[in-house]
Each structure stands twice: as C-alpha cells, then as structure tokens.
Motif scaffolding. Sequence first.
Motif, PDB file in Angstrom:
ATOM      1  N   GLN A  37      17.944  -2.208  14.648  1.00 51.84           N
ATOM      2  CA  GLN A  37      17.681  -1.261  15.731  1.00 51.84           C
ATOM      3  C   GLN A  37      16.975  -0.020  15.187  1.00 51.84           C
ATOM      4  O   GLN A  37      16.981   1.029  15.810  1.00 51.84           O
ATOM      5  N   MET A  38      16.400  -0.164  13.993  1.00 49.69           N
ATOM      6  CA  MET A  38      15.701   0.959  13.377  1.00 49.69           C
ATOM      7  C   MET A  38      14.220   0.618  13.242  1.00 49.69           C
ATOM      8  O   MET A  38      13.842  -0.546  13.195  1.00 49.69           O
ATOM      9  N   ALA A  39      13.407   1.659  13.188  1.00 44.74           N
ATOM     10  CA  ALA A  39      11.968   1.455  12.981  1.00 44.74           C
ATOM     11  C   ALA A  39      11.444   2.621  12.147  1.00 44.74           C
ATOM     12  O   ALA A  39      12.128   3.629  11.988  1.00 44.74           O
ATOM     13  N   THR A  40      10.228   2.452  11.641  1.00 41.95           N
ATOM     14  CA  THR A  40       9.660   3.463  10.745  1.00 41.95           C
ATOM     15  C   THR A  40       8.876   4.492  11.549  1.00 41.95           C
ATOM     16  O   THR A  40       8.059   4.146  12.413  1.00 41.95           O
ATOM     17  N   GLN A  80       9.923   7.451   7.520  1.00 39.93           N
ATOM     18  CA  GLN A  80      11.346   7.160   7.316  1.00 39.93           C
ATOM     19  C   GLN A  80      11.813   6.137   8.329  1.00 39.93           C
ATOM     20  O   GLN A  80      11.313   6.075   9.458  1.00 39.93           O
ATOM     21  N   SER A  81      12.808   5.353   7.908  1.00 42.37           N
ATOM     22  CA  SER A  81      13.414   4.379   8.804  1.00 42.37           C
ATOM     23  C   SER A  81      14.462   5.116   9.629  1.00 42.37           C
ATOM     24  O   SER A  81      15.401   5.696   9.071  1.00 42.37           O
ATOM     25  N   VAL A  82      14.288   5.122  10.924  1.00 40.77           N
ATOM     26  CA  VAL A  82      15.188   5.884  11.802  1.00 40.77           C
ATOM     27  C   VAL A  82      15.627   5.024  12.991  1.00 40.77           C
ATOM     28  O   VAL A  82      15.041   3.977  13.273  1.00 40.77           O
ATOM     29  N   SER A  83      16.634   5.509  13.675  1.00 39.21           N
ATOM     30  CA  SER A  83      17.116   4.824  14.878  1.00 39.21           C
ATOM     31  C   SER A  83      16.007   4.785  15.924  1.00 39.21           C
ATOM     32  O   SER A  83      15.243   5.747  16.068  1.00 39.21           O
TER      33      SER A  83
END
Length: 437
Positions: free
Chosen positions: A320-323, A329-332
């Motif tokens: 459920q994360m993407a860059t 950064q990999s974030v929600s």
Amino acid sequence: MNELSTPTAVEPSSSDAVVHREALAAFVEFAATALEVRCALADGVATLDFEHREHPAWPRPYQTRVAVASEKIASPPRKVTSPSDGSHWLWNLATLELGALVAHPTSQPESVHEFSSRLFGAYRVENGQMHLAGCHLIDVPFLRATTLAADDPAMVEHRYFDQTMQPVSESYLQQLGLSDIAPLTFQSSPLSRPQVETLARQCDTAGERFVALTVIVAKRAEGALQFDIGDQCARVRFHDWTRTLTAPAFHCAASGMDTFHLAAIDDGRIVAAEAVANCEESGVRVLESERVTCSVTGKHVDPRLAAKCPVLGEWVLKDQMATCRACQQSVSRLALEGGVCRACRELPLAKPTDTWVAGLRETYPVLKKYRKFRAGKLGDLVRVMASGWWRRLLLVTAGENGPLVLLARREGLAGTWEKVPPSEWQSVLGAKAPDNE
Ligand SMILES: [Zn+2]
C-alpha cells in the motif's frame, strides 16, 4: 549424589524443636527393620533377636526382650529389660552397622521417572515434543533425635533438625513428609556410613533418655525441561524437593506471558500459545503484540509485511506504499497526491538566509541563481526546494549540514519530477564551493 556440610559440634537446641510423640513399640519395630533385626511384639513385650552367624561382629546377647507397654514397664516379667536398656541394645547395633538409623519419607519420589510424568503432564506443546534436558537428584539429610518421654515410659519423643542442627518447623516437616518415614537398610541407604557418622556426631547421644538418632534422607531434584518445535528449542529449569516439585511455567520473553501451552510462530520462535495471532494479510502465525495495524487497509498484520510511512508516521502494508516522485521516498498511498508526498507538497516557504537554505547555497553556489525557496525537516531528512522560472530542484540531505542523499528536478510548467542520478549531480549543481577550512 550426596551433599553434606562440614560437621559443627552443636548441641541440638531441643527447646525450640517440634516434638512428635510415638508409641515405643512402633519405634522399636521401626529400628529393628532398619537394622534387619527380627522383632516380635506380643503381650506388651518386644522380642528382638538376630542371627549371630550373619553378624559375627555384633556382640552378645543375640536376643533381648524389652517391655514396651506401660504395665510391663512398671512390673517387668522375668528376663524382660527396661525401655532404656532395650533401646541401648538397639542403638549399639545401629552404631556398629549404619552409624545411626537411616530412613526416608514414605511419600517421597525417589527416582526421576516417579515425577517426570507429573511434569510432562502439565504442558501442551503444539507440533512439538518435550523431554528432560538433564536432571539430578540431591540427597539432603535431616536428623531426628529420639528420646524416651519423661511422662510416659511407653512413649518416645522425636525432635527434628536440619544438618546444621537448626530445629525444623512443623510446616517444613509436613512439606517434606519428615514425620512419616520408612527405614532404609545398609544396602538401600544413599549415604555412606562415614557420612551418617559425621552427622550423628553433631547430636548429643549421651543424654539419659536418649534412644536413637535417625538420619532422614530428603531428596531434591534439579534439572530442565526442553521443548522442541521445528529446529528451535526452549527450556524451563526446575529445582525443588521431589515431594513438592511442580511443573514451572514457561516464561515467554516475547509476550511477557507465563504459560504451560507452547507454540511456534512463523519466524520459528517458541512462544506462549495464548500470545499467537494470525496475520490478516498473509495468514501466518505471529505474536499478537507484534502485529501492526495497516493505516490504509485497517488489517492487523505481520510487521515484516509493513513499514512505517516516513511522512504520516503510521504503519502501512508495503504493497500500500508508493514512491514519491519528488523525494523518491517510499510512503503510504494516503500521503501521496499527484505522485508527490505530503512532505514535499507542503514544504513551508523559506528565506535564502534561513539555516538549511543558506548552508546549501554556500556549498552549491549555483543555488544563488534561484530566488524562491521552500524548506522543511521530517525525520532525519531535510528537504530544500529551489524554484527558478523554468527549473525546480529538490535537495534532500541527511540531517542539518548532512551529505546530500537525493537530488530531483522538474522542468517546465507541465513537467514531472525526476530523480537525478548521483553521477549527474555535479553537472546540475556545479562544482562544490571549496571548504572554508
Ligand atoms: Zn516526497
């Protein structure tokens, strides 16, 4: 295995000792059994005799008749001796044979197999086994001093001491079963004759009403139980009297729970079964206390499947994360809008003289061409965005004055953020200004 302390010549402090009374007849039978002397009780008289060919070192007389009932003691028949003389005859044989009388509590387990099933029965091990990982028994001697009762010649009094001649309390006597004992013969005594003699020397055997000294051998068990599940194992240690030994609870360090029900979780650790829960994403067994809640799906999941969003500070499933297109950064997914994370979107305006901006402008003089700046710190990362009329740059440093860890640029009005590979940093930012030092 035997354990004896160094003898200390202490007189028993009889005044503090618990006193148990017993009929003289019962005691005489007990002593005769311990010494393997024949004993026949009839009509208030105990007839004691031994086969002198089996005991050539034992002195005459080979037989004695002792008055053990009140009326026979008061007026003994012909050739019947007093309790005092009769017990002296027995004690003399005891010192020749064993050094003292030796006994053990009748209700005491004497071997490991007598209590191991009691231990094993306490546990439940899911998909695994348990076994003893070492166990040894330790003999702990206690002393029972027996005298003729002053008020009734047909009774004896027992007083109990530990091996340092401290009186044993009534509750301890009951706990160890020291008042209900069975004789041990020379062959069955776990203590050697010198050990018994050492203990007997501590006790006053010269008193007028002294009858006998009995060494009572109590047993302790020390060892460990091992639980094997898969290729992992866990242990619990035990050490107690064999008579009172109970299964110790397994302490699950991961959950803090004490339990008798053990299970393994997916990473192999052996834990309290009550602390196990399933990951709602993968279904694997994990510790309930270690599950995290995904802020996007609301599922309680294995922490290995999730990460903390650096922008929102919440746990989120990795899928459920993407860059973020800007800071990479990999974030929600909840932190992203138009592919750019909230931290990058909501950077506050900054002056060129503000610390973070000023530091970077000093290091990279090319930034002095930019007029508008935004800057902010989130976690360990400092973001500085420099906007020109055509190009925007995002510089991310590891902390204040830390090294540059990321450079991204966006060109034109409709352009999107793209990461600049480190090999191109110099061509975008120009040469670093020489250090002042
Ligand atoms: Zn970002």
